[in-house]
Scaffold this motif. Structure first.
Motif, mmCIF file in Angstrom:
data_model
loop_
_atom_site.group_PDB
_atom_site.id
_atom_site.type_symbol
_atom_site.label_atom_id
_atom_site.label_comp_id
_atom_site.label_asym_id
_atom_site.label_seq_id
_atom_site.Cartn_x
_atom_site.Cartn_y
_atom_site.Cartn_z
ATOM 1 N N PHE A 59 0.843 -1.200 0.000
ATOM 2 C CA PHE A 59 0.000 0.000 0.000
ATOM 3 C C PHE A 59 0.875 1.245 0.000
ATOM 4 O O PHE A 59 1.889 1.300 0.710
ATOM 5 N N CYS A 64 -3.155 7.242 -1.834
ATOM 6 C CA CYS A 64 -4.540 6.904 -1.471
ATOM 7 C C CYS A 64 -5.383 8.172 -1.324
ATOM 8 O O CYS A 64 -4.968 9.136 -0.685
ATOM 9 N N ALA A 66 -8.576 7.992 -0.181
ATOM 10 C CA ALA A 66 -9.613 7.619 0.802
ATOM 11 C C ALA A 66 -11.008 7.494 0.178
ATOM 12 O O ALA A 66 -12.000 7.887 0.787
ATOM 13 N N CYS A 67 -11.055 6.954 -1.044
ATOM 14 C CA CYS A 67 -12.353 6.830 -1.735
ATOM 15 C C CYS A 67 -13.164 5.641 -1.230
ATOM 16 O O CYS A 67 -14.358 5.547 -1.475
ATOM 17 N N GLU A 68 -12.501 4.699 -0.583
ATOM 18 C CA GLU A 68 -13.133 3.503 -0.007
ATOM 19 C C GLU A 68 -13.671 2.526 -1.043
ATOM 20 O O GLU A 68 -14.524 1.692 -0.733
ATOM 21 N N VAL A 69 -13.210 2.644 -2.270
ATOM 22 C CA VAL A 69 -13.606 1.659 -3.286
ATOM 23 C C VAL A 69 -13.118 0.267 -2.876
ATOM 24 O O VAL A 69 -13.827 -0.729 -3.019
ATOM 25 N N CYS A 70 -11.906 0.223 -2.328
ATOM 26 C CA CYS A 70 -11.341 -1.076 -1.912
ATOM 27 C C CYS A 70 -12.242 -1.761 -0.870
ATOM 28 O O CYS A 70 -12.359 -2.977 -0.848
ATOM 29 N N VAL A 81 -10.281 2.132 6.244
ATOM 30 C CA VAL A 81 -9.822 3.432 5.743
ATOM 31 C C VAL A 81 -10.268 4.485 6.744
ATOM 32 O O VAL A 81 -11.445 4.799 6.848
ATOM 33 N N TYR A 97 -4.615 3.475 7.486
ATOM 34 C CA TYR A 97 -5.147 2.469 6.573
ATOM 35 C C TYR A 97 -4.626 1.124 7.064
ATOM 36 O O TYR A 97 -3.449 1.011 7.420
ATOM 37 N N PRO A 115 -8.649 3.095 -7.789
ATOM 38 C CA PRO A 115 -8.515 4.021 -8.926
ATOM 39 C C PRO A 115 -7.134 4.668 -9.028
ATOM 40 O O PRO A 115 -6.765 5.166 -10.084
ATOM 41 N N THR A 116 -6.383 4.704 -7.940
ATOM 42 C CA THR A 116 -5.077 5.384 -7.998
ATOM 43 C C THR A 116 -3.905 4.403 -8.002
ATOM 44 O O THR A 116 -2.752 4.831 -7.899
ATOM 45 N N CYS A 118 -2.793 2.530 -5.767
ATOM 46 C CA CYS A 118 -1.927 2.576 -4.589
ATOM 47 C C CYS A 118 -1.842 1.212 -3.912
ATOM 48 O O CYS A 118 -1.042 1.017 -3.002
ATOM 49 N N LEU A 119 -2.658 0.282 -4.352
ATOM 50 C CA LEU A 119 -2.560 -1.082 -3.824
ATOM 51 C C LEU A 119 -1.944 -1.986 -4.889
ATOM 52 O O LEU A 119 -2.211 -1.813 -6.081
HETATM 53 S S1 SF4 Z 1 -9.460 2.148 -3.388
HETATM 54 FE FE1 SF4 Z 1 -7.327 2.818 -3.349
HETATM 55 S S2 SF4 Z 1 -7.453 5.061 -3.227
HETATM 56 FE FE2 SF4 Z 1 -9.471 4.292 -2.657
HETATM 57 S S3 SF4 Z 1 -9.389 4.108 -0.398
HETATM 58 FE FE3 SF4 Z 1 -8.807 2.116 -1.238
HETATM 59 S S4 SF4 Z 1 -6.575 2.182 -1.329
HETATM 60 FE FE4 SF4 Z 1 -7.269 4.303 -1.114
#
Ligand code: SF4
Ligand code: SF4
Length: 194
Positions: A59, A64, A66-70, A81, A97, A115-116, A118-119
């Protein structure tokens, strides 16, 4: 008397036949003993995980948003998150996180949908601990660089079957620059462009 002799004869014949079968079986067994064992001698030898192997998640805190898609795509809504709304910048500010690898099923959904980017999934699979709470990785632990089989001087890395040269079934003693069977995705793109 004759009947008895015939019985003894039949018995002797069957004994010889059975002994021959056992002999044939043993010759196959001894033949296998002449071959080199294909055992991977963990922990001194380790197989190099495949390119798409889903190991421990990595990560990157700075990426990140913080969109919480994950969390929404996770089958068990696992990633935590922890964010707050920053009034000054009018943006979400990520505080913490974490992912608990004692609960994660390593499906890779969070990595796929972030979307970014970061994972990401690493090739690290040796996560065993004596305390299940130690499996709850915070953003610092998740951001640590992963262990690589090929970087460990104590380990002889061995290729998995699909990464061996064509016709080779044994990874032991293979030169490091031996080409793998089949084409890499970039080779296929190159061929298609020609
Ligand atoms: S989906 Fe990616 S950018 Fe969005 S909260 Fe989770 S780790 Fe962060
Ligand atoms: S790998 Fe799967 S189970 Fe683990 S946190 Fe990501 S989405 Fe959830």
């Amino acid at each position: 008397m004759l009947k008895f002799l015939k019985q003894v004869g039949d018995y002797a014949k069957e004994t010889v036949q059975a002994a021959r079968y056992i002999g044939q079986g043993l010759s196959v067994t001894f033949d296998h003993m002449r071959r080199r064992p294909i055992t991977v001698q963990y922990p001194y030898e380790k197989l190099i995980p495949g390119e798409r192997f889903r190991g421990r998640i990595h990560f990157e805190f700075d990426k990140c948003i913080a969109c919480e898609v994950c969390v929404r795509v996770c089958p068990i809504n696992l990633p935590v998150v922890d964010w707050e709304y920053d009034k000054a910048s009018k943006k979400k500010k990520l505080n913490h996180y974490s992912i608990d690898f004692g609960v994660c099923i390593f499906c890779g959904n969070c990595v796929e949908f972030c979307p970014t980017n970061c994972l990401s999934m690493t090739e690290e699979y040796e996560l065993a601990t004596y305390d299940r709470h130690e499996l709850n990785y915070d953003n610092v632990a998740l951001g640590r660089l992963p262990y690589k089989v090929t970087d460990d001087p104590m380990v002889t890395p061995l290729r998995e079957l699909v990464y061996l040269p064509k016709g080779v079934l044994e990874p032991h003693g293979l030169p490091a620059d031996a080409p793998r069977a089949g084409a890499r995705p970039e080779d296929l793109v190159e061929q298609a462009e020609k």
